[in-house]
Design an enzyme around this catalytic site. Sequence first.
Site, short mmCIF file in Angstrom:
data_model
loop_
_atom_site.label_atom_id
_atom_site.label_comp_id
_atom_site.label_asym_id
_atom_site.label_seq_id
_atom_site.Cartn_x
_atom_site.Cartn_y
_atom_site.Cartn_z
N CYS A 1 -3.13 -0.47 0.32
CA CYS A 1 -3.55 -1.14 -0.92
C CYS A 1 -2.90 -2.51 -1.16
O CYS A 1 -3.62 -3.49 -1.40
CB CYS A 1 -3.33 -0.24 -2.12
SG CYS A 1 -3.13 1.49 -1.76
N ARG B 1 4.63 7.42 7.03
CA ARG B 1 5.39 7.97 5.90
C ARG B 1 6.47 8.88 6.45
O ARG B 1 6.21 9.71 7.31
CB ARG B 1 4.46 8.76 4.97
CG ARG B 1 3.41 7.84 4.35
CD ARG B 1 2.49 8.56 3.40
NE ARG B 1 1.44 7.63 2.96
CZ ARG B 1 0.43 7.95 2.19
NH1 ARG B 1 0.30 9.19 1.76
NH2 ARG B 1 -0.47 7.06 1.83
N GLN C 1 -6.18 6.34 7.84
CA GLN C 1 -7.16 6.77 6.85
C GLN C 1 -8.45 6.00 7.02
O GLN C 1 -8.43 4.87 7.52
CB GLN C 1 -6.62 6.50 5.45
CG GLN C 1 -5.54 7.47 5.02
CD GLN C 1 -5.14 7.21 3.59
OE1 GLN C 1 -4.70 6.14 3.23
NE2 GLN C 1 -5.31 8.22 2.75
N ASP D 1 -9.75 4.28 4.96
CA ASP D 1 -9.30 3.78 3.67
C ASP D 1 -10.17 2.61 3.24
O ASP D 1 -10.54 1.79 4.06
CB ASP D 1 -7.85 3.30 3.87
CG ASP D 1 -7.08 3.19 2.58
OD1 ASP D 1 -7.62 3.57 1.53
OD2 ASP D 1 -5.93 2.72 2.65
N HIS E 1 -10.85 -0.23 -0.27
CA HIS E 1 -10.59 -0.68 -1.64
C HIS E 1 -11.77 -1.51 -2.10
O HIS E 1 -12.24 -2.38 -1.38
CB HIS E 1 -9.29 -1.48 -1.70
CG HIS E 1 -8.11 -0.62 -1.39
ND1 HIS E 1 -7.54 -0.55 -0.15
CD2 HIS E 1 -7.46 0.29 -2.16
CE1 HIS E 1 -6.57 0.34 -0.17
NE2 HIS E 1 -6.49 0.87 -1.37
N LYS F 1 -8.70 9.90 -11.40
CA LYS F 1 -9.25 10.01 -10.05
C LYS F 1 -10.15 11.22 -9.89
O LYS F 1 -10.04 12.19 -10.63
CB LYS F 1 -8.14 10.03 -9.00
CG LYS F 1 -7.15 11.16 -9.16
CD LYS F 1 -6.05 11.06 -8.10
CE LYS F 1 -5.01 12.14 -8.28
NZ LYS F 1 -3.88 12.03 -7.38
N HIS G 1 -9.60 2.81 -5.20
CA HIS G 1 -9.09 3.26 -3.90
C HIS G 1 -9.95 4.43 -3.48
O HIS G 1 -10.17 5.32 -4.31
CB HIS G 1 -7.67 3.80 -3.98
CG HIS G 1 -6.67 2.92 -4.65
ND1 HIS G 1 -5.67 2.29 -3.96
CD2 HIS G 1 -6.49 2.59 -5.94
CE1 HIS G 1 -4.91 1.61 -4.80
NE2 HIS G 1 -5.38 1.78 -6.02
ZN LIG Z 1 -5.28 2.40 -1.94
#
Ligand SMILES: [Zn+2]
Length: 646
Positions: free
Chosen positions: A345, A374, A392, A394, A396, A476, A522
């Site tokens: 992000c 992580r 991910q 992922d 945005h 979310k 996200h």
């Molecule tokens: Zn994010």
Amino acid sequence: MSAEITVTFDGRVRAVARGTIVRNVFESRLGRDIVAARVNGKLVDLSHPLEQDATVEAVAADSPDGLGVLRHSTAHLMAQAVQALYPGTQVTIGPTIEDGFFYDFAPPQPFTVDDLPAIERKMRELAKADLKIERIELPRDEALVAFEGMGEKYKVEIIHGIPDERVSIYRQGEWIDLCRGPHVPSTRYLNAFKLTSVAGAYWRGDEHNPMLSRIYGTAFPTKEALEEHLAMMELARQRDHRKIGREMGLFLFDPISPGQPFYLPKGMVVFNALIDYVRRLYRRYGFDEVITPQIYKNEMFHASGHWDNFRDNMFLTPDPEDHEAKVDTSPEGWRIGYGVKPMNCPGHTFVYRAEKRSYRDLPLRIAEFSRLHRAERSGALHGLTRARVMSQDDAHIFCTEEQIEDEVAMNLTMVGDVYSTLGFAQPEFKLATMPDQHLGTEAQWRMSEEKLASAMRRNEIVFQLNPKEGAFYGPKIEIYVPDALKRKWQVATIQLDYNLPERFDLTYTTSAGNDARPVMIHRAILGSVERFIGVLLEHTGGVLPFWLAPEQLRVLSLSEKTEAYASEVANLMRQHGFRASADLRNEKLGFKVREAELAKVPYMAVVGEREAAAQRVSLRLLRGEKSQVLTLEELLARAQAEPLPS
Ligand SMILES: [Zn+2]
Ligand SMILES: [Zn+2]
């Protein structure tokens, strides 16, 4: 004092003699399916005497409380059996856990799994003897003398830690244990149990204390329920993705890098096929892919809030050009050094800021498959489903307030596409709402929650609320999929975020020419690709859809004479874009088939001399249909007709 008290049971109120035993209140309702009682809410034995007015409830063996009583009583039965079989063994504690129980012993020799059958036999013998289980209350000092006399040093230590003047012990036959209870009335209630494993455990979990020997087991009200549980456990063991991943040659783990997989060539095929699939959806739905840096100055993580909230879970590294290079993990440590990104992000806000944005640029959808790291604790690591690295799918989305609902609805459509294509029935949706600690006003929150809810309604999605479980920066949508073993995995999320655009001062020019803040969404659909592969392997047992199978076809030659033809068939399939190989080894067919089955190859093309002469193959399918003789054109047509992801 009146000789009678009032008892409420099953909605009926009546008077009984003071001192009446609970089980007598239940009367005809009492069978072996009732194992304990609640008196004014407190869990007690069926032999508990009622000394004052009370509301009484029966506790059924298959209720959560009942299972607890049954399992702890089985732990006692096991301890009794162990002490009968292994003199000199001391008992310590034996609590219930999810799906079972354990008991920690201090035996002369640690137990091994080979000891379990004998212990189970003794338990069955004691259960058959129908020993009455009695509660005895006595002064603490007397209990101390009793357990000291028995040489039970651990129990003595436990009693020293009990502040009460009186303690309770439970007796069954000659055997006693210090215990709060409650317990089933007799050992005959215990007829469906299984000891499952042994382990070492430190007394009170402290490594400076002696190592004890722990035995795990489980118990159920009926033999059928026990069998069903054991079958599910066995299926979960067979389907453990770490085992399947090894058998299929997908990935390996090595202590040299805890929690990070080495993808082998076949694992890479699965990984890439999933990403290619999501990439095709990106083209269709208008996402642009980027790659942002892996390592950033910690000042960025300070700006994003990760330094304050997440740095314990980050891999930090010193500035390579700083001669006194060090890592400072203190709250002010963000002023020096670098961190490996745990999320994409903050990096994506730099892509947004690269240009002056206007309302015409929005929605801006940025996607990235980069690897995130992580620092999960080593004790929590579990194959691919809990790893230290993940990629991910992922993305945005930077958009205006007005665009939120459309964007969320579109992402929900993508979620539906992906999960039906990958063979997961009925994902479950939850709307996580405003937590106690939150940014912004309640009115703003309710408005954005309503936008998410309305996007779900537009997609005809039935959802539940997950109250107060939103992130501090916005509500979310959480998406869960149930797998073949009836476990639920949280995979996808769609989150609204008003905070990060604020922290990184993101703006766009409105149609009226003013500056405004975009909203950030996200979202990830597969979630972590690593974790998703782990879930998919356990869900399918490794039998992946044809388009995802790392090896789609293996030609099995029957003899040396058919080697050339077998290679030719594999080659032909490869020419047409299929992942095919030939097993030309001088091994028996049965052996080759078993190996191909273990590798979960969907098509096994067997070729003997007859097939070679006729330019055919005998096709065996992994999914158990009968073999079929096909021409090479038919084989190709069949593979080409296999469904592709939508
Ligand atoms: Zn994010
Ligand atoms: Zn106990």
